[in-house]
Design an enzyme around this catalytic site. Structure first.
Site, short mmCIF file in Angstrom:
data_model
loop_
_atom_site.label_atom_id
_atom_site.label_comp_id
_atom_site.label_asym_id
_atom_site.label_seq_id
_atom_site.Cartn_x
_atom_site.Cartn_y
_atom_site.Cartn_z
N ASP A 1 11.31 8.02 8.12
CA ASP A 1 10.58 9.20 9.43
C ASP A 1 10.86 10.37 9.37
O ASP A 1 11.27 10.78 8.65
CB ASP A 1 11.10 8.58 10.31
CG ASP A 1 10.91 8.89 12.02
OD1 ASP A 1 9.31 8.28 12.22
OD2 ASP A 1 11.32 9.67 12.52
N GLU B 1 6.56 8.29 5.58
CA GLU B 1 5.45 9.00 6.33
C GLU B 1 5.41 10.41 7.14
O GLU B 1 6.69 11.01 7.68
CB GLU B 1 6.55 8.29 8.17
CG GLU B 1 5.91 7.87 9.63
CD GLU B 1 6.27 8.77 10.35
OE1 GLU B 1 7.13 10.25 10.19
OE2 GLU B 1 5.37 8.78 12.03
#
Lengths: 664, 664
Positions: free
Chosen positions: B382, B411
């Site tokens: 993330d 990401e």
């Protein structure tokens, strides 16, 4: 350098330009030029960055620093100017700038109506911390700012203090470089004198300067030729080798295998009982005469360039004195040059794979230094691609250490990668394929590659329409208009160019045979007597072109070269301009030497700094005709029977904001 | 390595590809793939060269060697195959090959009728010399060849000996590398398992897998969902964070600042009194349940991927245990995440500039190793662009040292340079801008950049039409046909792709508000109960597309991607093929979700290995329809109300020489 690669080092610097082969080779500039440096610089998260360009002359121990500015897409740019001959180095340093971030965030939060009291205190801490690492009176200043930031009563006062530019300057100077990233390489700039990038060469055989037919001329005779050369506007006078010429296997007229008793031989067949590479061919005069010629030439603004042809005839003293420097065959003969089925029995190549290569390298360097001692500062290097690359890199570096003003021109009409390698490793100028690029498409492609790609960082092209080895088909077929067109192309496409004369200005175009690029009765093998006073000589035309070159600074560099469309494949149009657009030259050349050609030129006016709402004058500096042009499409017509080219100086008002006010 | 940079070292190696940022970063391959290596290799003069590619697995101490072949313009090419996980390295070695030169010159001179007797002797010397440096019985062989070359009576015998291929092989093995040039860098290849480049991801919130409305589901419930996911053909099942969720400043439905008592909170708000990054959110089950799920999933050919979101809520145990890892403000609060005017008071970013950064790095590595111990081998990371680049480079390298099979998906929907940097430094796969590339021009430009430039050496794209954060305008407006089109594009343009389900297959397309890309009633903040049995679900369509992907090896890589012209801006056409053209897929997609569109596709047949003189069959693997096509222009028509795409398998005779004989 400041310490790097700590875990808290958060800035990435990459994609730096200019950088040749990951910094393996230097870029090239001349004294007074700018170096623009760009890189991708970014960090994680949203923190603000500060980036500086570090640079210094190799003689300086401390980096100089100039700030870089953000462009777009994480790209930053900075610049510095090289002011001294020799070598510079440059790199980039960047860091997460907490003070800058703090100022930005503070303003945003204030605008959003958030409570910023804690932020103000955090800023005071930052400033106080910086003060602790600051020398002298600035430390006190920072401490005081921190105190007043904390103690100011009104928020507006605090914000004023926070955004004070004096504070920003102090913080930029003293804070935050603890975890700076320094780019992982130092990159180099070789700085040459201006002539390295802007020069007009004239090549002659010094033995052919006599006014008496068949007579071997001397350096003294060459002195007599200087006013003629100076009048044409050349500033480099290049001589093929001036050393004793061998007897064994000497070539006769038109390169026949046996010479007659009066055949002088090729000057590139160096070495005889009289001496080798440090000696002067006796018929030309003495070393003293040569030095005298250098001085005389200098009075005309002309520098003498000599030829470095590192090869020997069988008669060269080296063959006996240094047999180790040659390749011996099992039959105890020395290996001569050959490219089967061709044999060059008059030439012994040096064997660079000898055990004694260090000794050989030193001797060759000694040759260069010897001629430097005589006053020579420009060398045209014969066939550099047949000697090892590392040798040249070493030689040029060694010589330029003490004589950074020396210019080496690489004569390497060989494969593209090899030519580029020689330029990268140190040659100051390079011959190109220009001679064989004749059509609009060819010229556009090739000159764009040379002037608009990374190649320009290390290769300075020298454009030659002819040489003693190259009489192109275009010149053979096109007659006088072809010579004029090729001269204009060479002299305006190339900030450096050269011709082999007087063959060129006398439009000598008879080949040895059909399909050959050799001259008939080539001067390489015989003494010529050129009638330089012939009324059809191009000397005045050349003089005019060279004067235009000198007077228009946009022609002193190739970097601004831009081609413009024209609806006729036989006409090429291009421009050069100074950075400030104060000097803009537009050239149109009819490439068809046989017919008048006309067409509509389309100039990209905004690139040239021309206001498209105003008429502008184009002044043909060749014919002195002046035309009033409007808009980007204009008509040109070129009759090769008169002059196949126009060199327009564009005269226009430099566009200002006021123009827009006025015309909108 | 063999010694280098002797004065007699005459070969230059440059322009090597692939090489990322001058070798600073490795290229990426998967087990079984080839690495093609090219470079410019040349020497001075006309001597022949020999060039070899050196490569080895990092576990091997000796270089392996494969010969390189000459292409054109001084360019050489070689290849090797990576067969093991982990890291390989490669470089190039090249040398002036005097034996090869000798053979070439000998033949040319013989052909030209020159006397070659001395050349024969020189060759014998060369061979004898090589023999002296040769071990074992080969030494004797070479000595004998030298003797027979000297003593053979007939010239024809000598020439036969000289050109014997056995002799050439021996000489290639033993001679001439004394002054070899080895490229100045060793370059690296990170070798991953095939799933690194070919994978189909399915993202779900494990808490939303219950069949009871409003009920927080468990890992056990997720097990029940496995057959459904397997039937659709996905092989990676990715869960948002499965850790305890914080209470302080927990967000309510639709990201409201205050949560109601039953609001479950965002899974990315990690850390509570129950634990942190090494703990399981209690409502999902236990660590044992999680391990059980991993095993069950494996039975369906599905791997579980978890989320690495390195951030904490105010309740995370780290905040008390490791206050040093956070940024403390002058008011003794911890700095929460903010991007003014936005505040994220539920999130405390880790302070990577802490004095204790080494401790922090180790702990974060410990988190990864902890989950590896539980059986996880795929991590979706993330917001990696908000943590230092050097940290990721270190972490990924450390982990892959022992677990080379681990896959990290970045990401990072951030700036291009930042995304590329993360891929370079080690991320196995990367999210891309695919979600926002909708028009033919955008898709063509972007996928060409990803698959046909140097980017493909280090970045493996993962194409996602939607994520829990991204409901694009195209999906919002285009309804079911848009979901089908985007699925086909993602699954066939990208060897790796993923969807966030069941939102995707149920065509959930209601935004939070007009102009927002957030889902209305986003699953990030509430538990959803998806009716996966809805008759309008795309699950069967997805299953079909994933089966086509599995069955057609050309779709397992992006490197062969090629776009083909079609005279309708609303239809995009592209192909992928295996190296031997045995599997060729042509895809056409109607990008207009509202209207039937038709056009004429122009295929470049020769590139696809299709004989342009023969008809060929295109078999739409989606509808099972078959068409007989002729030549390069063929008609397609796509009704988005039915299926907006066709995925053609091209069936044709592979073109052979005989075809030409037959048809000419």
């Amino acid at each position: 350098m400041i310490k790097d690669r700590d875990g808290r080092n958060r800035v990435i610097i990459e994609g730096l330009k200019p950088e040749v082969d990951a910094g393996r080779f230097p870029i090239k500039r001349t004294v007074g030029e700018k170096v623009f440096v760009e890189a991708d610089i970014f960090t994680d998260s949203h923190d603000a960055l500060s980036c500086v360009l570090l640079y210094r002359n190799d003689d300086e121990s401390q980096w100089r620093e100039s700030p870089m500015e953000f462009l777009v897409n994480d790209r930053w740019r900075g610049e510095f100017t090289v002011t001294e001959l020799g070598q510079y180095r440059y790199t980039i340093q960047a860091w997460v700038d907490h003070f800058k971030s703090w100022r930005q965030v503070l303003l945003k939060k204030f605008d959003a109506g958030h409570d910023v009291s804690t932020d103000i205190l955090a800023g005071a801490d930052l400033i106080e911390e910086a003060g602790k690492q600051t020398p002298g009176s600035d430390a006190k200043k920072l401490k005081e700012v921190a105190i007043s930031l904390r103690s100011a009563k009104e928020l507006s006062d605090k914000l004023r203090i926070a955004h004070d530019e004096g504070l920003a300057a102090l913080m930029a100077k003293y804070s935050g470089r603890e975890y700076a990233t320094t780019y992982n390489k130092e990159l180099f700039v070789v700085v040459d004198r201006p002539k390295a990038s802007f020069s007009a060469w004239y090549e002659i055989f010094p033995r052919s300067c006599s006014t008496e037919p068949g007579h071997h001329s001397t350096f003294k005779d060459c002195e007599g030729r200087l006013p003629y050369i100076a009048a044409m506007g050349f500033d480099v006078l290049y001589f093929p080798p001036i050393h004793p010429i061998g007897q064994t296997h000497r070539k006769g007229k038109n390169n026949t295998p046996t010479a007659g008793p009066n055949d002088p031989g090729s000057p590139w067949a160096i070495g005889s009982a009289e001496g080798g590479h440090k000696d002067i061919h006796a018929q030309l005069g003495t070393l003293e005469d040569f030095r005298g010629l250098i001085t005389k030439a200098a009075n005309y603004g002309i520098e003498i360039a000599i030829d470095l042809a590192f090869q020997c005839t069988p008669d060269h003293p080296y063959v006996k004195e240094h047999p180790d420097w040659f390749h011996w065959r099992p039959d105890r003969s020395v290996q001569y040059a050959e490219n089967p089925p061709k044999k060059y029995e008059d030439i012994y190549p040096l064997n660079f794979e000898t055990e004694k290569w260090r000794e050989l390298w030193e001797e060759l360097k000694g040759i260069v230094l010897f001629w430097i001692d005589q006053g020579v500062r420009i060398f045209r290097v014969d066939n550099p691609h047949t000697k090892p690359f590392h040798f040249w890199e070493w030689l040029i570096k060694e010589v330029k250490k003490d004589y950074p003003e020396v210019i080496f021109l690489a004569e390497a009409f060989t494969r593209p990668k090899v030519m580029y390698q020689l330029a990268k490793l140190g040659f100051t100028q390079s011959y190109t394929y220009f001679a064989w690029r004749n059509t609009k498409w060819e010229l556009t492609q090739y000159l764009t590659e040379l002037s608009q790609t990374e190649v320009r960082e290390y290769l300075r092209p020298s454009l030659w329409p002819n040489t003693p080895d190259i009489l192109t088909e275009y010149l053979q077929m096109g007659g006088r208009p072809a010579f004029m067109a090729r001269l204009v192309l060479a002299a305006t496409l190339g900030a450096s160019y050269g011709i082999y004369g007087p063959a060129f200005e006398l439009c000598e175009n008879r080949p040895k045979e059909f399909g050959s690029e050799e001259y008939l009765d080539s001067e390489k093998y015989e003494i010529k007597n050129w009638d330089i006073s012939r009324p059809d000589s191009l000397k005045d035309f050349i003089a005019r072109v060279n004067r235009i070159r000198r007077e228009n600074p946009s022609l002193h560099s190739d970097w601004s070269l831009r081609f413009h469309p024209i609806d006729n494949e036989q006409i090429i149009c291009y421009s050069k301009q100074t950075e400030d657009c104060s000097n803009v030259i537009v050239v149109v050349v009819n490439l068809d030497p046989h017919h008048t050609q006309a067409g509509w030129v389309e100039l990209s006016l905004s690139d040239l700094g021309i206001n498209h709402r105003m008429p502008y004058q184009v002044h043909d500096l060749l014919s002195d005709a002046r035309y009033l042009w409007h808009g980007h499409r204009n008509y040109v017509e070129l009759n090769p029977g008169i002059v196949p080219a126009q060199i327009f100086r564009v005269r226009h008002r430099v566009r200002t904001e006021r123009d827009f006010d006025y015309f909108m």
